[in-house]
Design a protein around this motif. Structure first.
Motif, PDB file in Angstrom:
ATOM      1  N   LEU A  45       0.836  -1.204   0.000  1.00 42.36           N
ATOM      2  CA  LEU A  45       0.000   0.000   0.000  1.00 42.36           C
ATOM      3  C   LEU A  45       0.868   1.251   0.000  1.00 42.36           C
ATOM      4  CD1 LEU A  45      -2.847   1.217   0.076  1.00 42.36           C
ATOM      5  CD2 LEU A  45      -2.720   1.086   2.580  1.00 42.36           C
ATOM      6  N   LYS A  46       1.888   1.265   0.823  1.00 43.95           N
ATOM      7  CA  LYS A  46       2.796   2.424   0.860  1.00 43.95           C
ATOM      8  C   LYS A  46       3.461   2.638  -0.498  1.00 43.95           C
ATOM      9  CE  LYS A  46       3.747   2.497   5.763  1.00 43.95           C
ATOM     10  NZ  LYS A  46       3.873   1.390   6.649  1.00 43.95           N
ATOM     11  N   GLU A  47       3.904   1.560  -1.113  1.00 43.97           N
ATOM     12  CA  GLU A  47       4.541   1.666  -2.428  1.00 43.97           C
ATOM     13  C   GLU A  47       3.556   2.202  -3.473  1.00 43.97           C
ATOM     14  OE1 GLU A  47       6.034  -2.255  -3.233  1.00 43.97           O
ATOM     15  OE2 GLU A  47       7.613  -2.085  -1.720  1.00 43.97           O
ATOM     16  N   GLU A  48       2.340   1.699  -3.470  1.00 42.99           N
ATOM     17  CA  GLU A  48       1.342   2.145  -4.444  1.00 42.99           C
ATOM     18  C   GLU A  48       0.929   3.594  -4.211  1.00 42.99           C
ATOM     19  OE1 GLU A  48       0.321   0.666  -7.280  1.00 42.99           O
ATOM     20  OE2 GLU A  48       1.895  -0.754  -6.744  1.00 42.99           O
ATOM     21  N   MET A  49       0.884   4.027  -2.976  1.00 47.26           N
ATOM     22  CA  MET A  49       0.519   5.413  -2.697  1.00 47.26           C
ATOM     23  C   MET A  49       1.613   6.370  -3.148  1.00 47.26           C
ATOM     24  SD  MET A  49      -2.564   5.381  -1.851  1.00 47.26           S
ATOM     25  CE  MET A  49      -2.615   4.093  -3.073  1.00 47.26           C
ATOM     26  N   GLU A  50       2.850   5.912  -3.154  1.00 48.86           N
ATOM     27  CA  GLU A  50       3.930   6.728  -3.715  1.00 48.86           C
ATOM     28  C   GLU A  50       3.736   6.884  -5.227  1.00 48.86           C
ATOM     29  OE1 GLU A  50       6.283   8.582  -2.245  1.00 48.86           O
ATOM     30  OE2 GLU A  50       5.279   8.027  -0.373  1.00 48.86           O
ATOM     31  N   VAL A  51       3.238   5.847  -5.885  1.00 47.25           N
ATOM     32  CA  VAL A  51       2.946   5.921  -7.319  1.00 47.25           C
ATOM     33  C   VAL A  51       1.829   6.939  -7.562  1.00 47.25           C
ATOM     34  CG1 VAL A  51       2.047   4.630  -9.310  1.00 47.25           C
ATOM     35  CG2 VAL A  51       3.741   3.571  -7.791  1.00 47.25           C
ATOM     36  N   PHE A  66      -6.279  12.150   0.419  1.00 50.22           N
ATOM     37  CA  PHE A  66      -5.670  10.844   0.170  1.00 50.22           C
ATOM     38  C   PHE A  66      -5.345  10.118   1.473  1.00 50.22           C
ATOM     39  CE2 PHE A  66      -4.969  13.081  -3.795  1.00 50.22           C
ATOM     40  CZ  PHE A  66      -5.238  12.115  -4.738  1.00 50.22           C
ATOM     41  N   ALA A  67      -4.807  10.819   2.455  1.00 50.44           N
ATOM     42  CA  ALA A  67      -4.435  10.178   3.723  1.00 50.44           C
ATOM     43  C   ALA A  67      -5.648   9.540   4.388  1.00 50.44           C
ATOM     44  CB  ALA A  67      -3.777  11.194   4.656  1.00 50.44           C
ATOM     45  N   GLU A  68      -6.790  10.240   4.363  1.00 43.21           N
ATOM     46  CA  GLU A  68      -8.015   9.695   4.948  1.00 43.21           C
ATOM     47  C   GLU A  68      -8.496   8.463   4.177  1.00 43.21           C
ATOM     48  OE1 GLU A  68     -11.054  12.798   6.259  1.00 43.21           O
ATOM     49  OE2 GLU A  68      -9.727  13.882   4.872  1.00 43.21           O
ATOM     50  N   ALA A  69      -8.460   8.556   2.860  1.00 45.55           N
ATOM     51  CA  ALA A  69      -8.907   7.439   2.028  1.00 45.55           C
ATOM     52  C   ALA A  69      -8.008   6.217   2.217  1.00 45.55           C
ATOM     53  CB  ALA A  69      -8.929   7.857   0.564  1.00 45.55           C
ATOM     54  N   ILE A  70      -6.702   6.452   2.280  1.00 46.68           N
ATOM     55  CA  ILE A  70      -5.747   5.363   2.478  1.00 46.68           C
ATOM     56  C   ILE A  70      -5.978   4.704   3.836  1.00 46.68           C
ATOM     57  CG2 ILE A  70      -3.290   4.824   2.799  1.00 46.68           C
ATOM     58  CD1 ILE A  70      -2.805   7.248   0.819  1.00 46.68           C
ATOM     59  N   ALA A  71      -6.162   5.508   4.869  1.00 44.35           N
ATOM     60  CA  ALA A  71      -6.387   4.973   6.214  1.00 44.35           C
ATOM     61  C   ALA A  71      -7.668   4.147   6.269  1.00 44.35           C
ATOM     62  CB  ALA A  71      -6.433   6.107   7.236  1.00 44.35           C
ATOM     63  N   LEU A  72      -8.724   4.634   5.639  1.00 50.81           N
ATOM     64  CA  LEU A  72      -9.989   3.891   5.614  1.00 50.81           C
ATOM     65  C   LEU A  72      -9.829   2.576   4.861  1.00 50.81           C
ATOM     66  CD1 LEU A  72     -13.031   3.666   6.159  1.00 50.81           C
ATOM     67  CD2 LEU A  72     -13.391   4.884   3.996  1.00 50.81           C
ATOM     68  N   PHE A  73      -9.212   2.626   3.699  1.00 50.69           N
ATOM     69  CA  PHE A  73      -9.007   1.417   2.903  1.00 50.69           C
ATOM     70  C   PHE A  73      -8.183   0.398   3.686  1.00 50.69           C
ATOM     71  CE2 PHE A  73      -7.008  -1.160  -0.422  1.00 50.69           C
ATOM     72  CZ  PHE A  73      -8.123  -1.514  -1.176  1.00 50.69           C
ATOM     73  N   ALA A  74      -7.123   0.845   4.334  1.00 50.91           N
ATOM     74  CA  ALA A  74      -6.268  -0.052   5.111  1.00 50.91           C
ATOM     75  C   ALA A  74      -7.024  -0.637   6.300  1.00 50.91           C
ATOM     76  CB  ALA A  74      -5.023   0.688   5.588  1.00 50.91           C
TER      77      ALA A  74
END
Length: 95
Positions: A45-51, A66-74
């Motif tokens: 996930l971290k690698e893909e978010m860098e992309v 993005f940070a909120e969306a990433i946290a929710l998805f995770a």
């Protein structure tokens, strides 16, 4: 939950999250024998978010949600209990 103004991406997110939840919950071996563990998911996930950050630009990434969306998805991808819909908690975040 439009992404790039496309509503079908909400369905894609639902399918992806459900698949990730199943894979990590049941310890599925991925191509090459890599186990799909929560640690592997976090790394990927971290690698893909860098992309994504590179695609949209650092400034847009930081100003966006993005940070909120990433946290929710995770959180939902690694939850002990399967959340029926990703979109319901996502919509609550928007309200």
């Amino acid at each position: 939950m439009p992404i790039y103004n496309l509503m079908e991406d909400a369905a894609t997110a639902e399918i992806s999250r459900a698949q990730i939840w199943q894979w990590t919950t049941y310890g599925v071996a991925l191509e090459g024998g890599v186990a799909c563990t929560p640690a592997f998911f976090d790394k990927a996930l971290k690698e893909e978010m860098e992309v994504v950050k590179a695609e949209v630009g650092a400034e847009a990434f930081e100003k966006g949600r993005f940070a909120e969306a990433i946290a929710l998805f995770a959180r939902l991808s690694l939850a002990a209990e399967f959340e029926e819909f990703l979109t319901l908690p996502a919509y609550r975040m928007l309200a």
